[in-house]
Design an enzyme around this catalytic site. Structure first.
Site, short mmCIF file in Angstrom:
data_model
loop_
_atom_site.label_atom_id
_atom_site.label_comp_id
_atom_site.label_asym_id
_atom_site.label_seq_id
_atom_site.Cartn_x
_atom_site.Cartn_y
_atom_site.Cartn_z
N LYS A 1 -3.13 8.54 2.77
CA LYS A 1 -4.37 8.39 3.55
C LYS A 1 -4.19 8.93 4.97
O LYS A 1 -5.14 9.46 5.55
CB LYS A 1 -4.82 6.92 3.58
CG LYS A 1 -5.29 6.38 2.23
CD LYS A 1 -6.45 7.16 1.66
CE LYS A 1 -7.12 6.44 0.49
NZ LYS A 1 -8.05 7.33 -0.24
N TYR B 1 0.84 -1.20 0.00
CA TYR B 1 0.00 0.00 0.00
C TYR B 1 0.88 1.25 0.00
O TYR B 1 0.50 2.31 -0.50
CB TYR B 1 -0.98 -0.02 1.18
CG TYR B 1 -2.18 0.86 0.99
CD1 TYR B 1 -3.05 0.65 -0.09
CD2 TYR B 1 -2.46 1.90 1.86
CE1 TYR B 1 -4.15 1.47 -0.28
CE2 TYR B 1 -3.56 2.72 1.68
CZ TYR B 1 -4.40 2.50 0.61
OH TYR B 1 -5.50 3.31 0.43
P1 NAD Z 1 -12.18 4.09 -8.42
O1 NAD Z 1 -11.01 3.88 -9.31
O2 NAD Z 1 -13.50 3.68 -8.90
O3 NAD Z 1 -12.25 5.61 -7.95
C1 NAD Z 1 -11.13 6.46 -7.87
C2 NAD Z 1 -11.52 7.76 -8.51
O4 NAD Z 1 -10.47 8.73 -8.42
C3 NAD Z 1 -11.83 7.60 -10.01
O5 NAD Z 1 -13.14 8.02 -10.28
C4 NAD Z 1 -10.84 8.52 -10.68
O6 NAD Z 1 -11.37 9.16 -11.82
C5 NAD Z 1 -10.57 9.54 -9.57
N1 NAD Z 1 -9.37 10.31 -9.82
C6 NAD Z 1 -8.09 9.85 -9.93
N2 NAD Z 1 -7.26 10.87 -10.26
C7 NAD Z 1 -8.03 11.99 -10.32
C8 NAD Z 1 -7.77 13.36 -10.63
N3 NAD Z 1 -6.53 13.79 -10.92
N4 NAD Z 1 -8.81 14.24 -10.62
C9 NAD Z 1 -10.06 13.83 -10.32
N5 NAD Z 1 -10.37 12.54 -10.05
C10 NAD Z 1 -9.37 11.64 -10.05
O7 NAD Z 1 -11.80 3.30 -7.09
P2 NAD Z 1 -12.49 3.28 -5.63
O8 NAD Z 1 -11.94 2.08 -4.97
O9 NAD Z 1 -13.94 3.49 -5.74
O10 NAD Z 1 -11.80 4.53 -4.92
C11 NAD Z 1 -12.52 5.60 -4.37
C12 NAD Z 1 -11.90 6.01 -3.03
O11 NAD Z 1 -12.08 4.95 -2.09
C13 NAD Z 1 -10.41 6.27 -3.10
O12 NAD Z 1 -10.09 7.36 -2.24
C14 NAD Z 1 -9.84 4.99 -2.52
O13 NAD Z 1 -8.54 5.15 -1.98
C15 NAD Z 1 -10.86 4.72 -1.45
N6 NAD Z 1 -10.85 3.36 -0.89
C16 NAD Z 1 -10.91 2.29 -1.72
C17 NAD Z 1 -10.90 1.02 -1.16
C18 NAD Z 1 -10.92 -0.20 -2.06
O14 NAD Z 1 -10.52 -1.28 -1.60
N7 NAD Z 1 -11.38 -0.11 -3.29
C19 NAD Z 1 -10.84 0.85 0.23
C20 NAD Z 1 -10.80 1.97 1.04
C21 NAD Z 1 -10.80 3.22 0.46
#
Ligand code: NAD
Length: 255
Positions: free
Chosen positions: A162, A155
């Site tokens: 984070k 990670y």
């Molecule tokens: P995802 O890839 O669907 O979403 C990530 C989003 O970030 C995308 O829509 C992307 O377009 C956007 N993004 C990236 N660079 C960008 C930029 N320069 N400008 C604007 N937007 C931008 O994946 P997700 O898992 O739904 O992630 C969403 C959030 O949840 C993130 O913060 C991720 O760290 C967090 N999260 C995810 C998990 C997991 O296991 N999937 C767990 C905990 C937290």
């Protein structure tokens, strides 16, 4: 209907697997009117039909690495909605090479980019959203992960980003509170999304989580959406600056 008459900007839908999409669907089912953002043309093509399916015509461009795009997104939003009730920040990014091998090898540029997109963007958005949210005593929500608190394999720089994000939530809560605006983070267990696919060994994380979490299952979009609804609605009117874990209890286990 907990969100009847409420207006919400949702940033971070990339496809139907996105955590932001689960949240958007739930908010819509509770009566919310939604606006969406996208960072580039490729994502725009995916977001527009999804937005339409939830009766949203407000779909705005915003790459959060560019101040002028954050400015123009909020200006366009304010032109249609002078007041809003909530903002969902579900945005993170790190280069693939930073999510394998040793954290020790993180490049300056890789560190800056991950922290800029994944943590600073929340501060930049909160600053522009403050006045729009204050009128309705609104709330912001961001998505975080346990890698902020403990070391998890691969990670790496995202864990550091984070940690900065979670600390930013506390400082922002202190700044926004006097205007009646709340901000919280939701720490989700691992979920199979586009972003997660970039993390080396992600499948192993899912298996491990299912085995060790007290609820012995992985986190679902519905789990996250329900808590997001709580954190963005008046149900949590007295809650700000918190990191709420939605991970089947995984984070409480020591051994
Ligand atoms: P995802 O890839 O669907 O979403 C990530 C989003 O970030 C995308 O829509 C992307 O377009 C956007 N993004 C990236 N660079 C960008 C930029 N320069 N400008 C604007 N937007 C931008 O994946 P997700 O898992 O739904 O992630 C969403 C959030 O949840 C993130 O913060 C991720 O760290 C967090 N999260 C995810 C998990 C997991 O296991 N999937 C767990 C905990 C937290």
């Amino acid at each position: 209907m907990l969100m009847q008459g409420k207006r919400v900007l949702v940033c971070g839908v990339a496809n139907e697997r996105s955590i932001a999409w689960s949240i958007a669907q739930r908010l819509h089912s509770e009566g919310a009117e939604l606006a969406f953002s996208y960072p580039n043309e490729a994502i725009e093509k995916r977001v527009r039909p999804l937005a339409e399916s939830l009766d949203s015509a407000l779909v705005l461009g915003c790459d959060v690495t560019k101040d002028e795009e954050i400015d123009s997104m909020f200006a366009e939003l304010a032109a249609t909605w002078p007041e809003i009730d909530a903002v969902v920040h579900s945005i993170a990014f790190a280069q693939r090479e930073e999510l394998k091998g040793r954290f020790l090898e993180t490049s300056r540029q890789g560190f800056q980019l991950a922290l800029d997109i994944s943590a600073y963007s929340l501060v930049a958005m909160a600053r522009r959203a403050e006045a729009l949210l204050a009128a309705r005593r609104g709330a912001m929500l961001t998505l975080t992960y346990f890698g902020a608190e403990k070391v998890l394999p691969h990670y790496n720089v995202m864990g550091v980003a984070k940690a900065a994000l979670e600390s930013s939530v506390r400082y922002l809560a202190a700044d926004l509170g006097p205007n009646g605006v709340r901000i919280n983070a939701l720490s989700a267990g691992p979920m199979k999304t586009l972003s997660a696919a970039g993390i080396t060994g992600f499948k192993t994380m899912l298996h491990h989580h299912e085995e060790r979490a007290p609820l012995h299952r992985n986190t679902t979009g519905d789990d996250v959406a329900s808590t997001a609804l709580y954190l963005l609605s008046d149900l949590s009117a007295g809650v700000t600056g918190e990191v709420v874990h939605v991970d089947g209890g995984y984070n409480i286990i020591g051994m």
